[in-house]
Write a protein that holds these residues in place. Structure first.
Motif, PDB file in Angstrom:
ATOM      1  N   ALA A   1       0.834  -1.215   0.000  1.00 11.31           N
ATOM      2  CA  ALA A   1       0.000   0.000   0.000  1.00 11.31           C
ATOM      3  C   ALA A   1       0.859   1.252   0.000  1.00 11.31           C
ATOM      4  N   GLY A   2       2.001   1.187   0.718  1.00 11.65           N
ATOM      5  CA  GLY A   2       2.874   2.344   0.839  1.00 11.65           C
ATOM      6  C   GLY A   2       3.632   2.679  -0.426  1.00 11.65           C
ATOM      7  N   GLN A   3       3.540   1.839  -1.457  1.00 18.14           N
ATOM      8  CA  GLN A   3       4.163   2.174  -2.741  1.00 18.14           C
ATOM      9  C   GLN A   3       3.403   3.281  -3.466  1.00 18.14           C
ATOM     10  N   ASN A   4       2.174   3.537  -3.045  1.00 16.10           N
ATOM     11  CA  ASN A   4       1.421   4.668  -3.589  1.00 16.10           C
ATOM     12  C   ASN A   4       1.911   5.963  -2.948  1.00 16.10           C
ATOM     13  N   ASP A   5       2.331   6.918  -3.754  1.00 15.23           N
ATOM     14  CA  ASP A   5       2.680   8.235  -3.224  1.00 15.23           C
ATOM     15  C   ASP A   5       1.418   8.899  -2.667  1.00 15.23           C
ATOM     16  N   LYS A   6       1.625   9.758  -1.672  1.00 15.90           N
ATOM     17  CA  LYS A   6       0.526  10.532  -1.068  1.00 15.90           C
ATOM     18  C   LYS A   6      -0.603   9.619  -0.586  1.00 15.90           C
ATOM     19  N   LEU A   7      -0.237   8.506   0.030  1.00 20.61           N
ATOM     20  CA  LEU A   7      -1.266   7.638   0.611  1.00 20.61           C
ATOM     21  C   LEU A   7      -1.815   8.304   1.867  1.00 20.61           C
ATOM     22  N   VAL A   8      -3.127   8.457   1.926  1.00 22.72           N
ATOM     23  CA  VAL A   8      -3.796   9.088   3.065  1.00 22.72           C
ATOM     24  C   VAL A   8      -4.629   8.027   3.780  1.00 22.72           C
ATOM     25  N   ALA A   9      -4.345   7.813   5.073  1.00 22.33           N
ATOM     26  CA  ALA A   9      -5.087   6.853   5.885  1.00 22.33           C
ATOM     27  C   ALA A   9      -5.893   7.620   6.918  1.00 22.33           C
ATOM     28  N   ILE A  10      -7.184   7.343   6.993  1.00 21.01           N
ATOM     29  CA  ILE A  10      -8.078   8.059   7.908  1.00 21.01           C
ATOM     30  C   ILE A  10      -8.798   7.041   8.776  1.00 21.01           C
ATOM     31  N   ASN A  11      -8.495   7.044  10.071  1.00 17.50           N
ATOM     32  CA  ASN A  11      -9.075   6.081  10.997  1.00 17.50           C
ATOM     33  C   ASN A  11      -9.399   6.759  12.320  1.00 17.50           C
ATOM     34  N   ALA A  12     -10.351   6.186  13.034  1.00 15.23           N
ATOM     35  CA  ALA A  12     -10.844   6.794  14.271  1.00 15.23           C
ATOM     36  C   ALA A  12     -10.326   6.056  15.494  1.00 15.23           C
ATOM     37  N   THR A  13     -10.313   6.753  16.619  1.00 18.46           N
ATOM     38  CA  THR A  13      -9.960   6.144  17.894  1.00 18.46           C
ATOM     39  C   THR A  13     -10.956   6.567  18.949  1.00 18.46           C
TER      40      THR A  13
END
Length: 431
Positions: A300-312
């Motif tokens: 997944a990290g091979q994609n530039d500008k990877l944005v991960a959005i998760n809640a806590t």
């Protein structure tokens, strides 16, 4: 023998399919709407004839009859991740759970560390070559199919045939059950002003050409609603839902600037509306893959500008997240949060967002705390954390010292709690 002949030979009722079960078996079921209602309904009706049968799954969406403490010695749920159907049982103690990173579950099954004697799953109709598609949940199920003694598919014409590594051949099956029931729909969460404020902070930091991983919840969907002016977004996620569908329909998602599998959306399970499920059907721009592929931080990290959005649910002044329990009381599970935080950290220009309202219980409790509540199941750790966003702003913690982190976290806490957080930080030598 032709695929059609094999299909006819293996076609049975749901009740008849249970003849393949043995006492002590562990049944693996896909995530969410990948669960087969006819099979699990029949199992519920006949549960008292079995002993020590476990049904393992992430996020069940229906509360079947075996969700019953009185018959748990016969058939019981074993959670990979708690949902509405299983949470009360987990909190009462008669449902157990297996902690693990979502990305590692196939490996745990392959190595025999997690049992997989039987697989029950819902699937698309068979194609001309004898293949079914597990379009609603390839997740850990493909690994379980490779290891299981018995595989039974519930074939439903409402299930889309998706591309990707999510196909099972008729020769791999012990039995086939047919159903025509409508698929379960899971609507978008409610979004209020707090969620909207958090969503705007995050959306403003997402650049054109970014690739998105979006978790389930009101805040991630609030972010999605504010991305309609962006360009050339991509999708590499674990869950594909109606929020992403809305971006596809708006022309915002093109996948054109992805580095890894350009032109393709990638997910491991689907959860949403009938419209979403129809979008999956033979769509060349979307692939469903097992979770050790979709959630692998390196891939997944091979994609530039990877944005991960998760809640806590709760976060301390160092940035340690308690995303799966309320103190020692289980609430959800690890899921793929850490997988994608690490993936975004690897990505060139990547951003990992952990989002949360600053308070709970009508502003009476701060979710930003000096230290996690005793017994809290830590999810994302202090060494992985990147951005933390509340309705009061953004804290960037990666590369910061402990004292710098404490100051940033206090600045995005609810104003009513900042004073006591500063006092606690001084006692902890963090200010």
């Amino acid at each position: 023998m032709s695929a059609q002949d094999l299909y006819r030979q293996k076609l049975v009722s749901a009740a008849e399919a249970l003849s393949h079960l043995r006492d002590g078996d562990t049944i693996v079921v896909p995530t969410g709407v990948g669960e087969p209602p006819e099979l699990l309904g029949a199992l519920s009706e006949q549960r008292r004839r079995f002993q020590d049968v476990k049904v393992c799954q992430i996020l069940p969406v229906r509360k079947f009859g075996y969700f019953d403490p009185e018959t748990s010695a016969h058939v019981r749920h074993l959670a990979y991740f708690y949902g509405a159907a299983s949470r009360a049982g987990g909190q009462a103690g008669w449902i157990d759970f297996i902690p693990s990173y979502f990305s590692e579950m196939p490996q745990l099954i392959e190595r025999g560390l997690m049992a997989a004697d039987v697989v029950f799953a819902i699937a698309s109709p068979m194609d001309a070559h004898g293949y079914f598609s597990l379009s609603l949940g390839a997740d850990y199920t493909m690994a379980a199919i490779a290891r299981a003694r018995v595989v039974v598919l519930e074939v439903n014409p409402n299930v889309p045939f998706a591309f990707g590594n999510c196909h099972v051949h008729i020769s791999q099956l012990a039995a086939v059950v047919e159903s025509e029931a409508p698929l379960t729909e899971v609507g978008l969460p409610k979004i209020g002003p707090v969620q909207e404020a958090i969503g705007k902070y995050v959306a403003d930091m997402i650049e054109d050409g970014s690739t998105l991983q979006i978790g389930y919840g009101g805040i991630p969907d609030a972010v999605v609603m504010q991305l309609t002016a962006k360009r050339d977004l991509g999708v590499h996620t674990e869950m594909i839902g109606d929020g992403i569908l809305s971006l596809v329909e708006a022309g915002v998602v093109t996948n054109a600037r992805k580095n890894y599998l350009p032109g393709k959306m990638v997910a491991t399970f689907a959860l949403g509306s009938q419209k979403l499920y129809r979008m999956l059907d033979r769509n060349p721009g979307l692939e469903i893959h097992p979770v050790d592929f979709t959630n692998d931080p390196y891939l997944a990290g091979q994609n530039d500008k990877l944005v991960a959005i998760n809640a806590t649910l709760q976060i301390d002044l160092l940035g340690q997240c308690g995303s799966e329990s309320l103190g020692p009381v289980p609430y959800s599970g690890t899921g793929g949060q850490v997988d994608f935080v690490r993936a975004a950290n690897r990505s060139r220009g990547g951003k990992a967002f952990i989002v949360l309202p600053s308070t709970a219980k009508d502003d009476s409790i701060s979710r930003i705390v000096p230290t996690l509540s005793p017994g809290t199941h830590q999810t994302t750790g202090k060494n992985d954390i990147n951005y933390v966003v509340s309705e009061y702003g953004v804290a960037q913690l990666r590369g910061k010292s402990a004292k710098q982190r404490a100051a940033e976290m206090i600045a995005i806490a609810h104003p009513d709690f900042r004073g006591e957080l500063r006092e606690a930080a001084r006692r902890l030598h963090l200010l």
